[in-house]
Design a protein around this motif. Structure first.
Motif, mmCIF file in Angstrom:
data_model
loop_
_atom_site.group_PDB
_atom_site.id
_atom_site.type_symbol
_atom_site.label_atom_id
_atom_site.label_comp_id
_atom_site.label_asym_id
_atom_site.label_seq_id
_atom_site.Cartn_x
_atom_site.Cartn_y
_atom_site.Cartn_z
ATOM 1 N N MET A 199 26.124 3.120 -18.964
ATOM 2 C CA MET A 199 25.561 4.452 -19.184
ATOM 3 C C MET A 199 26.606 5.513 -18.847
ATOM 4 S SD MET A 199 21.966 5.916 -17.701
ATOM 5 C CE MET A 199 21.321 7.494 -18.268
ATOM 6 N N LEU A 200 26.662 6.580 -19.629
ATOM 7 C CA LEU A 200 27.710 7.587 -19.472
ATOM 8 C C LEU A 200 27.697 8.224 -18.094
ATOM 9 C CD1 LEU A 200 30.030 9.067 -20.866
ATOM 10 C CD2 LEU A 200 28.366 10.726 -21.736
ATOM 11 N N SER A 201 26.530 8.531 -17.556
ATOM 12 C CA SER A 201 26.450 9.177 -16.235
ATOM 13 C C SER A 201 27.124 8.329 -15.162
ATOM 14 C CB SER A 201 24.989 9.421 -15.856
ATOM 15 O OG SER A 201 24.394 10.375 -16.690
ATOM 16 N N GLU A 202 26.829 7.034 -15.161
ATOM 17 C CA GLU A 202 27.403 6.145 -14.152
ATOM 18 C C GLU A 202 28.907 5.992 -14.337
ATOM 19 O OE1 GLU A 202 24.559 5.659 -15.665
ATOM 20 O OE2 GLU A 202 23.140 5.552 -13.998
ATOM 21 N N TYR A 203 29.334 5.895 -15.596
ATOM 22 C CA TYR A 203 30.769 5.753 -15.856
ATOM 23 C C TYR A 203 31.533 6.968 -15.331
ATOM 24 C CZ TYR A 203 35.215 5.198 -18.227
ATOM 25 O OH TYR A 203 36.562 5.081 -18.489
ATOM 26 N N LEU A 204 31.021 8.163 -15.626
ATOM 27 C CA LEU A 204 31.712 9.383 -15.199
ATOM 28 C C LEU A 204 31.646 9.571 -13.690
ATOM 29 C CD1 LEU A 204 30.642 11.786 -18.086
ATOM 30 C CD2 LEU A 204 32.933 10.898 -17.634
ATOM 31 N N ALA A 205 30.525 9.195 -13.077
ATOM 32 C CA ALA A 205 30.422 9.308 -11.619
ATOM 33 C C ALA A 205 31.472 8.439 -10.934
ATOM 34 C CB ALA A 205 29.021 8.921 -11.159
ATOM 35 N N ASP A 206 31.675 7.228 -11.447
ATOM 36 C CA ASP A 206 32.687 6.335 -10.878
ATOM 37 C C ASP A 206 34.095 6.831 -11.177
ATOM 38 O OD1 ASP A 206 30.707 4.682 -9.889
ATOM 39 O OD2 ASP A 206 30.808 3.266 -11.562
ATOM 40 N N LEU A 207 34.320 7.247 -12.411
ATOM 41 C CA LEU A 207 35.650 7.698 -12.815
ATOM 42 C C LEU A 207 36.102 8.908 -12.016
ATOM 43 C CD1 LEU A 207 38.057 7.664 -14.881
ATOM 44 C CD2 LEU A 207 36.677 9.196 -16.295
ATOM 45 N N LEU A 208 35.212 9.885 -11.851
ATOM 46 C CA LEU A 208 35.577 11.156 -11.227
ATOM 47 C C LEU A 208 35.295 11.198 -9.720
ATOM 48 C CD1 LEU A 208 34.316 13.561 -14.050
ATOM 49 C CD2 LEU A 208 36.643 12.757 -13.643
ATOM 50 N N ILE A 251 24.305 8.663 -27.254
ATOM 51 C CA ILE A 251 25.369 9.672 -27.249
ATOM 52 C C ILE A 251 26.604 9.100 -27.938
ATOM 53 C CG2 ILE A 251 26.927 11.050 -25.819
ATOM 54 C CD1 ILE A 251 24.732 11.107 -23.689
ATOM 55 N N GLN A 252 27.022 9.761 -29.005
ATOM 56 C CA GLN A 252 28.231 9.357 -29.713
ATOM 57 C C GLN A 252 29.202 10.533 -29.882
ATOM 58 O OE1 GLN A 252 29.378 6.370 -30.524
ATOM 59 N NE2 GLN A 252 31.238 7.339 -31.300
ATOM 60 N N ARG A 253 28.670 11.735 -30.135
ATOM 61 C CA ARG A 253 29.523 12.907 -30.360
ATOM 62 C C ARG A 253 29.369 13.868 -29.180
ATOM 63 N NH1 ARG A 253 28.979 15.384 -36.090
ATOM 64 N NH2 ARG A 253 30.185 13.487 -36.481
ATOM 65 N N SER A 283 39.778 18.879 -21.130
ATOM 66 C CA SER A 283 40.522 18.408 -22.300
ATOM 67 C C SER A 283 41.042 16.992 -22.080
ATOM 68 C CB SER A 283 41.680 19.362 -22.597
ATOM 69 O OG SER A 283 42.413 18.928 -23.721
ATOM 70 N N ALA A 284 41.573 16.727 -20.885
ATOM 71 C CA ALA A 284 42.058 15.375 -20.572
ATOM 72 C C ALA A 284 40.910 14.378 -20.527
ATOM 73 C CB ALA A 284 42.797 15.392 -19.236
ATOM 74 N N LEU A 285 39.755 14.806 -20.009
ATOM 75 C CA LEU A 285 38.590 13.916 -19.969
ATOM 76 C C LEU A 285 38.123 13.573 -21.382
ATOM 77 C CD1 LEU A 285 36.504 12.434 -18.241
ATOM 78 C CD2 LEU A 285 35.147 14.550 -18.208
ATOM 79 N N ALA A 286 38.164 14.540 -22.274
ATOM 80 C CA ALA A 286 37.794 14.283 -23.671
ATOM 81 C C ALA A 286 38.703 13.215 -24.277
ATOM 82 C CB ALA A 286 37.871 15.574 -24.483
ATOM 83 N N ILE A 318 38.930 5.362 -24.365
ATOM 84 C CA ILE A 318 38.379 4.229 -23.626
ATOM 85 C C ILE A 318 37.010 3.798 -24.146
ATOM 86 C CG2 ILE A 318 37.683 3.389 -21.344
ATOM 87 C CD1 ILE A 318 40.716 3.795 -21.735
ATOM 88 N N LEU A 319 36.146 4.766 -24.465
ATOM 89 C CA LEU A 319 34.781 4.449 -24.877
ATOM 90 C C LEU A 319 34.545 4.636 -26.375
ATOM 91 C CD1 LEU A 319 32.704 6.007 -21.936
ATOM 92 C CD2 LEU A 319 33.675 3.699 -22.148
ATOM 93 N N ALA A 320 35.584 5.024 -27.091
ATOM 94 C CA ALA A 320 35.491 5.210 -28.549
ATOM 95 C C ALA A 320 34.408 6.216 -28.933
ATOM 96 C CB ALA A 320 35.245 3.877 -29.245
#
Length: 263
Positions: free
Chosen positions: A1-10, A31-33, A240-243, A249-251
């Protein structure tokens, strides 16, 4: 899930922040776009709607400490637009300043070609590094062909020009003397009060986004240059770097939109 991925990444759990980090407004599940921007302004929301985005990710989101909890005026219009169009809103404030690869401060270090950039402590948003020496080749002072002469660090004027060219914004510059810049400290956004800590760390110059009346006096009276490079301008790099990271990484279909802001 995107929320968990970003919480761990950041490393969201590392920070005591002024606003919730992560999902702030829920929208569609798939979520794709994703549209990225500095602030979740109406301009950015309208751009996301036009692009049929599933989510928006920003540095400056909503629900700040001590703000009014009522949903009226600008807040109501923004939330209504997100909810009517089923768009998720994610915001990452201090985590997107401090991240050691994707964060605003790390991105500024790369733009300005600073050597050995790092936070002064693992729990600090103040970064410090070294300005590379300027090298002069053959010149009118009699240097022979092929010889070189190193000037320690950078002049204040040359570094201010570098800031202007990389951020496309003319910075406000306060000279704290006539010395060159060898050690430089910086923190994106409204971190002008960190100038005292920058001086204590031995910096010859400090860069942040904004400037206060007392910043001028501290710089002049304590012999440290100060460069106000713009709050918005110094905080474009992280999102911008996160985008770019999420797209690679997640396509995901990621697009950074810069809603111009002169501050």
């Amino acid at each position: 899930m995107l929320s968990e991925y970003l919480a761990d990444l950041l490393l969201v759990d590392r920070y005591q922040d002024y606003t919730p980090n992560g999902l702030q407004v829920a929208g569609k599940k798939n979520i794709q776009r994703i549209v990225f921007g500095v602030t979740a302004s109406m301009d950015l929301i309208e751009a996301a709607i036009a692009k049929q985005a599933d989510a928006i990710i920003v540095h400056h989101g909503y629900f700040w400490k001590n703000e009014s909890p009522v949903v009226t005026g600008m807040k109501q219009r923004r939330l209504k637009a997100l909810l009517q169009n089923d768009i998720n809103l994610y915001a990452y404030h201090l985590p997107l300043d401090g991240h050691e690869q994707l964060g605003n401060n790390a991105q500024l270090a790369g733009l300005w070609q600073i050597d050995n950039p790092a936070p002064v402590r693992t729990d600090s948003l103040l970064w410090i590094g070294d300005m590379p020496n300027e090298t002069l080749g053959e010149a009118s002072d009699g240097l022979s062909s092929g010889s070189s002469s190193d000037l320690l660090g950078s002049s204040l004027a040359d570094f201010a020009d570098r800031v202007a060219s990389t951020l496309a914004r003319t910075p406000q510059v306060i000279a704290g003397g006539e010395h060159r810049i060898q050690r430089i400290a910086w923190c994106s956004g409204a971190a002008q009060s960190m100038i005292e800590a920058a001086k204590a760390e031995g910096a010859d110059a400090f860069v942040s986004g904004e400037i206060s009346e007392q910043t001028v006096h501290f710089a002049r009276e304590n012999g440290i240059h100060y460069i106000a490079a713009g709050h918005h301008a110094t905080e474009r790099g992280g999102v911008s770097a996160l985008a770019q990271h999420l797209q690679a990484i997640l396509a995901l279909d990621c697009c950074f939109i810069d809603c111009a802001n002169p501050v």
